[in-house]
Scaffold this motif. Structure first.
Motif, PDB file in Angstrom:
ATOM      1  N   ASP A 119       0.812  -1.224   0.000  1.00 59.18           N
ATOM      2  CA  ASP A 119       0.000   0.000   0.000  1.00 59.18           C
ATOM      3  C   ASP A 119       0.842   1.270   0.000  1.00 59.18           C
ATOM      4  O   ASP A 119       0.354   2.333   0.310  1.00 59.18           O
ATOM      5  N   GLY A 120       2.132   1.169  -0.345  1.00 56.70           N
ATOM      6  CA  GLY A 120       2.961   2.357  -0.479  1.00 56.70           C
ATOM      7  C   GLY A 120       3.138   3.147   0.791  1.00 56.70           C
ATOM      8  O   GLY A 120       3.272   4.355   0.774  1.00 56.70           O
ATOM      9  N   ARG A 121       3.154   2.472   1.931  1.00 64.01           N
ATOM     10  CA  ARG A 121       3.196   3.178   3.207  1.00 64.01           C
ATOM     11  C   ARG A 121       4.571   3.765   3.496  1.00 64.01           C
ATOM     12  O   ARG A 121       5.558   3.466   2.832  1.00 64.01           O
ATOM     13  N   ASP A 122       4.648   4.621   4.503  1.00 67.21           N
ATOM     14  CA  ASP A 122       5.879   5.228   4.983  1.00 67.21           C
ATOM     15  C   ASP A 122       6.901   4.137   5.312  1.00 67.21           C
ATOM     16  O   ASP A 122       6.535   3.083   5.822  1.00 67.21           O
ATOM     17  N   PRO A 123       8.230   4.347   4.998  1.00 62.60           N
ATOM     18  CA  PRO A 123       9.221   3.310   5.270  1.00 62.60           C
ATOM     19  C   PRO A 123       9.238   2.820   6.719  1.00 62.60           C
ATOM     20  O   PRO A 123       9.410   1.621   6.957  1.00 62.60           O
ATOM     21  N   VAL A 124       9.088   3.733   7.682  1.00 63.33           N
ATOM     22  CA  VAL A 124       9.075   3.286   9.076  1.00 63.33           C
ATOM     23  C   VAL A 124       7.848   2.432   9.352  1.00 63.33           C
ATOM     24  O   VAL A 124       7.925   1.390  10.017  1.00 63.33           O
ATOM     25  N   ASP A 125       6.695   2.843   8.817  1.00 60.50           N
ATOM     26  CA  ASP A 125       5.486   2.041   8.999  1.00 60.50           C
ATOM     27  C   ASP A 125       5.630   0.680   8.339  1.00 60.50           C
ATOM     28  O   ASP A 125       5.173  -0.341   8.863  1.00 60.50           O
ATOM     29  N   ALA A 126       6.262   0.653   7.148  1.00 64.21           N
ATOM     30  CA  ALA A 126       6.474  -0.621   6.468  1.00 64.21           C
ATOM     31  C   ALA A 126       7.418  -1.516   7.276  1.00 64.21           C
ATOM     32  O   ALA A 126       7.196  -2.727   7.395  1.00 64.21           O
ATOM     33  N   LEU A 127       8.470  -0.920   7.838  1.00 61.32           N
ATOM     34  CA  LEU A 127       9.395  -1.696   8.667  1.00 61.32           C
ATOM     35  C   LEU A 127       8.672  -2.256   9.882  1.00 61.32           C
ATOM     36  O   LEU A 127       8.872  -3.425  10.258  1.00 61.32           O
ATOM     37  N   VAL A 128       7.837  -1.445  10.514  1.00 58.91           N
ATOM     38  CA  VAL A 128       7.073  -1.917  11.670  1.00 58.91           C
ATOM     39  C   VAL A 128       6.184  -3.087  11.278  1.00 58.91           C
ATOM     40  O   VAL A 128       6.059  -4.075  12.015  1.00 58.91           O
ATOM     41  N   ALA A 129       5.555  -3.000  10.103  1.00 56.81           N
ATOM     42  CA  ALA A 129       4.695  -4.093   9.648  1.00 56.81           C
ATOM     43  C   ALA A 129       5.500  -5.370   9.447  1.00 56.81           C
ATOM     44  O   ALA A 129       5.051  -6.470   9.799  1.00 56.81           O
ATOM     45  N   VAL A 130       6.710  -5.248   8.890  1.00 52.83           N
ATOM     46  CA  VAL A 130       7.572  -6.418   8.691  1.00 52.83           C
ATOM     47  C   VAL A 130       7.961  -7.030  10.024  1.00 52.83           C
ATOM     48  O   VAL A 130       7.876  -8.248  10.234  1.00 52.83           O
ATOM     49  N   LEU A 131       8.395  -6.196  10.962  1.00 57.73           N
ATOM     50  CA  LEU A 131       8.831  -6.691  12.266  1.00 57.73           C
ATOM     51  C   LEU A 131       7.669  -7.272  13.056  1.00 57.73           C
ATOM     52  O   LEU A 131       7.838  -8.253  13.795  1.00 57.73           O
ATOM     53  N   ASP A 132       6.491  -6.675  12.899  1.00 60.19           N
ATOM     54  CA  ASP A 132       5.312  -7.205  13.583  1.00 60.19           C
ATOM     55  C   ASP A 132       4.947  -8.580  13.026  1.00 60.19           C
ATOM     56  O   ASP A 132       4.597  -9.499  13.770  1.00 60.19           O
ATOM     57  N   ALA A 133       5.051  -8.737  11.696  1.00 58.38           N
ATOM     58  CA  ALA A 133       4.744 -10.024  11.078  1.00 58.38           C
ATOM     59  C   ALA A 133       5.711 -11.110  11.534  1.00 58.38           C
ATOM     60  O   ALA A 133       5.351 -12.290  11.596  1.00 58.38           O
TER      61      ALA A 133
END
Length: 381
Positions: A119-133
């Motif tokens: 969804d083209g999110r902010d890099p920090v938000d994308a990193l958080v999503a990766v780490l959360d997964a």
């Protein structure tokens, strides 16, 4: 463990680490009233027994700081995924070549996981999503001129215990790979294992406050109930006010960015298609994605997957413009599959068959290393 004085000392030290978390041998020795060498011997015995894990805060950087210790609570080796990681780690030693392999594996892994954030999110938000997964339960906080991401849980502590440098290097690679895939500066990211009682810490550079931004506006970037930093408007509602360039890449706060579609705007399907087409034609696919995503959220159930596919197409084009052909191909193929299901039945005069064919052809070309410019996509007949 209470059968000998040494075992009793170890039990006491285990309690210290469980309570404090992320502590060095010197800190444990100070709390327990023992010589550092004695405390270190006991701590390493607890590591060998599988009760503690240890890692260096440098995450493989050139200097070699003291080991830090943390209690092991979860064992991932009971899962097939954990057994796969165990097999990989058994082939990685402490040699320079092995460390480079661990870094490459992590970067590739992080990039693939970041691609799933479509969804083209902010890099920090994308990193958080990766780490959360991955199960790290991340929490974001600002700390002066850096952004910190605290990893409050680690489901891989047993693997860290057995292969601390390799496992932490892989995780550092995951972080840098995810940031690189989203267009952020990955070389300045630092992972500090066991940096505090809450867990490991990822430190990222962050722009300091811009003097032209009022104090009240800065204070509205507050921590919400889950601990994540959020932009808020004057009424306290969450609003993403991070300035972005024409391709949606975040800019430091205070810099002028490309205007975006207001988050609370309501467009009819015809208006959304017209605006998205204009933005695609102007070379602003990220902003077209925002319009199409808004339409997707408002669409009735029978149309939702069609609008979702159109939004994914715009994100795929965004990745293509950013130079991420691998991620672009993956998203474009997903978009093509979703949109194709509406061929012949698409509402609002959407050319589902033509758009799906365009996305699939571009995905195929990118997967096969094709170059050159593609003809513009037309969303409607």
């Amino acid at each position: 463990m209470a059968a000998s004085p040494a075992a009793a000392d170890r039990a006491a030290l285990l309690d210290v680490v469980r309570v404090a978390g992320g502590v060095s041998a010197a800190e444990v020795a100070d709390r327990a009233g023992l010589p550092v060498s004695t405390a270190r011997d006991h701590l390493d015995a607890l590591v060998a027994a599988g009760l503690l894990a240890k890692a260096r805060a440098s995450a493989g950087l050139p200097y070699r700081p003291a080991w830090r210790y943390r209690a092991v609570t979860d064992d991932p080796t009971s899962s097939a995924y954990g057994r796969l990681l165990t097999a990989v780690l058994e082939h990685l030693g402490d040699e320079a070549a092995d460390r480079a392999v661990a870094d490459r594996v992590g970067r590739r892994w992080g990039g693939l996981l970041a691609d799933a954030c479509d969804d083209g999110r902010d890099p920090v938000d994308a990193l958080v999503a990766v780490l959360d997964a991955l199960g790290f339960t991340p929490r974001v906080a600002a700390a002066g001129d850096t952004t910190e991401v605290w990893l409050r849980t680690c489901p891989y502590l047993a693997l860290v215990r057995d292969n601390p440098d390799a496992m932490c290097r892989i995780h550092a690679g995951v972080i840098r790979g995810a940031l690189h895939r989203t267009g952020a500066d990955d070389d300045t990211a630092v992972l500090e294992p066991f940096a505090g009682p809450e867990g490991c810490v990822v430190r990222l550079p962050a722009a300091g406050p811009d003097p032209s931004v009022s104090r009240g506006a800065r204070e509205r970037r507050t921590m919400d109930a889950t601990g994540f930093t959020r932009d808020r408007d004057g009424a306290g509602r969450a609003r993403n006010s991070r300035p972005r360039d024409a391709l949606g890449r975040p800019l430091p706060y205070g810099l002028p960015g490309v205007p975006t579609t207001p988050e609370d705007v309501v467009l009819s399907p015809a208006e959304a298609l017209e605006e998205a087409q204009r933005l695609l034609d102007d070379g602003r696919p990220f902003h077209a994605h925002e319009v199409l995503e808004g339409a997707w959220k408002q669409a009735p159930e029978p149309e939702r997957e069609l609008w979702r596919g159109l939004a994914q197409l715009a994100v795929g084009v965004t990745h293509r413009a950013r130079g991420n052909d691998t991620g672009a191909a993956r998203l474009l193929q997903r978009a093509a599959d979703r949109i194709a299901a509406y061929a012949g039945t698409a509402p609002h005069d959407i050319d589902a068959a033509g758009v799906s064919a365009w996305a699939a052809a571009l995905a195929d070309r990118l997967q096969n290393g094709g170059t050159g410019e593609e003809p513009p996509v037309r969303l409607t007949r």
